[in-house]
Write a protein that holds these residues in place. Structure first.
Motif, PDB file in Angstrom:
ATOM      1  N   LYS A 153     -46.113  10.440  25.099  1.00  0.00           N
ATOM      2  CA  LYS A 153     -45.860   9.545  26.226  1.00  0.00           C
ATOM      3  C   LYS A 153     -46.553   8.210  25.986  1.00  0.00           C
TER       4      LYS A 153
ATOM      5  N   ALA B 283     -51.378  12.291  30.096  1.00  0.00           N
ATOM      6  CA  ALA B 283     -50.020  12.059  29.626  1.00  0.00           C
ATOM      7  C   ALA B 283     -49.600  13.153  28.655  1.00  0.00           C
TER       8      ALA B 283
ATOM      9  N   TYR C 274     -40.842  -0.314  27.800  1.00  0.00           N
ATOM     10  CA  TYR C 274     -41.554   0.943  27.547  1.00  0.00           C
ATOM     11  C   TYR C 274     -42.118   0.964  26.132  1.00  0.00           C
TER      12      TYR C 274
ATOM     13  N   TYR D 201     -47.087   5.487  34.865  1.00  0.00           N
ATOM     14  CA  TYR D 201     -47.516   5.113  33.515  1.00  0.00           C
ATOM     15  C   TYR D 201     -47.294   3.627  33.227  1.00  0.00           C
TER      16      TYR D 201
END
Length: 752
Positions: free
Chosen positions: A740, A736, A637, A667
């Motif tokens: 994010k 988003a 991430y 995402y």
């Protein structure tokens, strides 16, 4: 609530209604299959009173064979009677009005009286008489279990008065789609109560209809109007919303509530006026509450609901909701292995609940009782339902939407629905009492073993200190409460359950359905284990092939799932046939040999703890990922993938290959570019290949696996380093939340 002890009354009834002889203290409603009683209705009976009388007439005939006549009160002639509804005789017994959907069942020395408050209260009274006193049961969306007896009795001088703990009660499982089950268990459907439900901004003003011609209705984000939410300070938006509601209310005057609530996600308006209110009220809940208060003032005779959810979860600093505005909070962020009252992950929810409770008495809750990413995953939150509902009742919550799997079968769906229904009416009941009654009634002689299975699940969950997540995955539980060893223990209990009801196809089918979550877990975990023990692949020479038992096992699972009513395996996901096709794709995929198979991997940036897969070894375990990012994908991430593979010794390297996942819904995006480097000492690396990727097209949400190959000119190397640069900015169309970041997912790095 005033009510005689349920257990004592049920025992008394069961002991007496099979007796042909009169018993002191009881009323003989039927003897030897006949009855002198009539059912008396008010002279101008309501629809619900008439239905209640017909239900009682039907079930008494089914129980004892007696056919009772239904008469209006004006024709009553002092004969033995069961008075239904708002009759003069019933009011003489108890004239005080009943609150809401409350009811009472009363008797004197001869006659019986059933009266309800508003709505279906009188129907609930009849169903309670049938269940608590006559022994009938409605366990699921199956026919009612009706005991047969020539004689039927009821205690004299009875007064069973019940009031619901919650104004709104909904359990969202397949059984609740059965109309009789719904009324039997005193439940609601949001479709019946709401004119518009849930996330409703775009139900009221759909962007496909209005955005091109009225962009001013929609949120200003990053200086541009976007169809992400509504602009709540715009007079044009207010007029359009109220115009819609005026027509909708006229078309549906029976609706009790109207939802005016944001869409699921971010993208709230940042225009000057909305930003000003947001600052004054401490968040975007401010513009929302002010807007819905204005709407509520326009329609003072209507009730409106909105969502305190994610961005709007906190109470506003200044504005209180209007008297005809209801706040529906969400407990979405809480884990489920402990009650809401104590679990750390619900601390923010508890604070918000108290904050909203300080400024309004109109509170509903949107709760969650299933794993939405895997409906069939074992989800042992059963023991938390009672303390959760009692906690909510004690904190002013007046209605609960308990969201399960909807109309698709899921883990212990019938039991979950039954337990929740009983507790939504009266959370003071004990889980053990309800569970014992359900297990013995629904599973027969197998009930004790199914109960032991649930207890074993719950105990192992706690002893392994597992977090129970509504967006979890049974694959990630392979080393705790869903380990292969634990599953063997659970299966042995269900083996005993099957043996206990051998020869009874109906009960066997229910056990098979109870076992489905274990089989689903085994199949899903076999994708994860792959070439290891418990995997779907077995060695053959220097390669791996599909375990020959697996295709038939998957087919059997698919057939059983369809028979059980599995329509989706996850929220918005595929059905059992789609699952079969997934496996067929896996079975057809030839295992790829690689110089990097089971090689050591070093990562510059860590994997996401929520989706660990096999950690860094995910890249060399010999397994490809599919479209589910939570299985066999290395999930990183917000950082680049920088993975160094140590093959142990130097090899001639001609090709490097890997897959990246594109899944904008979660995402997850392709890397912007991919770099291959090689080394013999692990310190000095030389470039060996580079590719830039094509940016994803706007509004592309379908998950897709993208393959990348690099041909090398027969270079000698022990180490291969792969760098995939993470997208730095999420595309504006994906909407988003602030802060994010994009994620990157790689499944396997093959070296040849």
């Amino acid at each position: 609530m005033f009510r005689m002890m349920h257990g004592l009354l049920l025992i008394m009834t069961l002991l007496t209604y099979n007796s042909c002889q009169p018993t002191s203290g009881n009323i003989n409603l039927a003897t030897n299959g006949s009855s002198s009683y009539v059912i008396v209705l008010p002279d101008e009976a309501t629809k619900n009173e008439t239905k209640a009388a017909k239900l009682l007439q039907e079930y008494m005939q089914r129980i004892c064979g007696a056919s009772l006549q239904i008469i209006p009160e004006k024709t009553y002639q002092e004969q033995p009677s069961i008075f239904i509804g708002n009759t003069e005789h019933t009011n003489a017994v108890a004239a005080a009005p009943l609150k809401g959907e409350a009811f009472f069942i009363a008797s004197d020395k001869r006659d019986v009286y059933i009266k309800g408050g508003s709505g279906k209260g009188v129907i609930y009274g009849v169903y309670t008489l049938l269940e608590d006193y006559f022994g009938c049961r409605k366990y699921a969306d199956i026919p009612v279990s009706v005991p047969v007896s020539k004689s039927l009795q009821l205690p004299q001088q009875l007064m069973d008065k019940q009031e619901p703990a919650f104004l709104y009660r909904e359990t969202y499982y397949p059984a609740a789609f059965d109309n009789e089950y719904l009324e039997w268990h005193k439940l609601h459907r949001f479709e019946d109560l709401w004119g518009v439900w849930g996330h409703s901004f775009f139900k009221i003003l759909p962007p496909k209809t209005y955005f091109s011609t009225h962009p001013e209705y929609y949120a200003l984000v990053n200086g541009q109007r976007q169809p992400s939410q509504l602009c709540l300070s715009s007079q044009a938006t207010f007029k359009a919303v109220t115009d819609y509601l005026r027509t909708a209310i006229s078309d549906n005057p029976d609706a009790l509530y109207w939802s005016v609530a944001p869409e699921d996600g971010g993208g709230f308006c940042t225009c000057d006026e909305c930003s000003k209110v947001t600052k004054e009220e401490g968040g975007v809940q401010g513009p929302l509450i002010r807007f819905i208060n204005r709407v509520a003032a326009t329609f003072p005779d209507q009730q409106f609901t909105t969502l305190a959810y994610q961005y709007t979860a906190h109470p506003p600093l200044k504005t209180k909701p209007a008297k005809n505005v209801w706040i529906m909070l969400s407990s979405i962020d809480a884990y489920r292995h402990e009650p809401l009252a104590t679990i750390a992950s619900a601390a923010a929810f508890r604070k918000d609940l108290e904050g909203w409770g300080a400024i309004t008495d109109n509170l509903f809750l949107w709760d969650y009782t299933t794993q939405f990413t895997n409906y069939l995953a074992p989800f042992p939150d059963y023991d938390n339902l009672q303390p959760n509902l009692q906690y909510l009742k004690d904190h002013k919550v007046k209605g609960v939407f308990s969201q399960g799997s909807g109309d698709t079968y899921s883990d212990m769906a019938a039991y979950n629905s039954y337990l929740q229904a009983k507790l939504l009416w009266n959370p003071a009941l004990t889980t053990a009492e309800i569970t014992d009654e359900f297990m013995n009634g629904y599973y027969g002689k197998a009930g004790p073993f199914v109960k032991q299975y649930l207890q074993a699940l719950t105990t192992t969950l706690h002893t392994t200190k597992t977090l129970l997540d509504i967006y979890g995955n049974p694959v990630n539980n392979y080393n705790n409460y869903l380990s292969p060893e634990a599953i063997d223990q659970y299966s042995s209990l269900l083996d005993k359950a099957e043996k206990a009801v051998e020869g009874n196809n109906t009960l066997l089918t229910r056990i098979y359905n109870a076992r489905l979550p274990l089989e689903y877990t085994v199949l899903q975990q076999s994708r994860f284990f792959g070439t290891e023990k418990f995997g779907y692949l077995v060695p053959e020479g220097n390669e791996y092939v599909v375990n020959p038992r697996w295709p038939e096992r998957v087919k059997k699972f698919t057939a059983q799932s369809k028979a059980a009513g599995v329509k989706e395996l996850s929220e918005g996901g595929g059905n059992a046939d789609a699952y079969q096709r997934e496996w067929e794709t896996i079975f057809a995929r030839k295992w790829i040999s690689s110089l990097a198979f089971r090689a050591k991997v070093a990562l510059l940036h860590p994997w996401a703890e929520d989706y660990p897969a096999k950690k860094e070894q995910t890249l060399t375990d010999g397994l490809q990922g599919d479209k589910d990012f939570s299985i066999n994908w290395l999930f990183i991430y917000g950082k680049d993938l920088v993975a160094t593979i140590d093959m142990g010794t130097a090899h001639t390297v001609k090709e490097v290959q890997m897959n990246f996942l594109q899944d904008a819904r979660h995402y997850i995006f392709n890397p912007t570019d991919i770099i291959i480097e090689i080394s013999n000492d692990g310190n000095t690396f030389s470039p060996a290949g580079k590719q830039q990727t094509t940016p994803v097209a706007a509004e592309e949400y379908d998950a897709r696996i993208n393959n990348f190959r690099f041909s090398l000119p027969a270079l000698q190397a022990r180490y291969v380093r792969v760098t995939g640069r993470c997208l730095q900015t999420i595309p504006a169309w994906r909407d988003a939340a602030p802060g994010k970041k994009a994620a990157i997912c790689c499944d396997e790095i093959y070296v040849r």
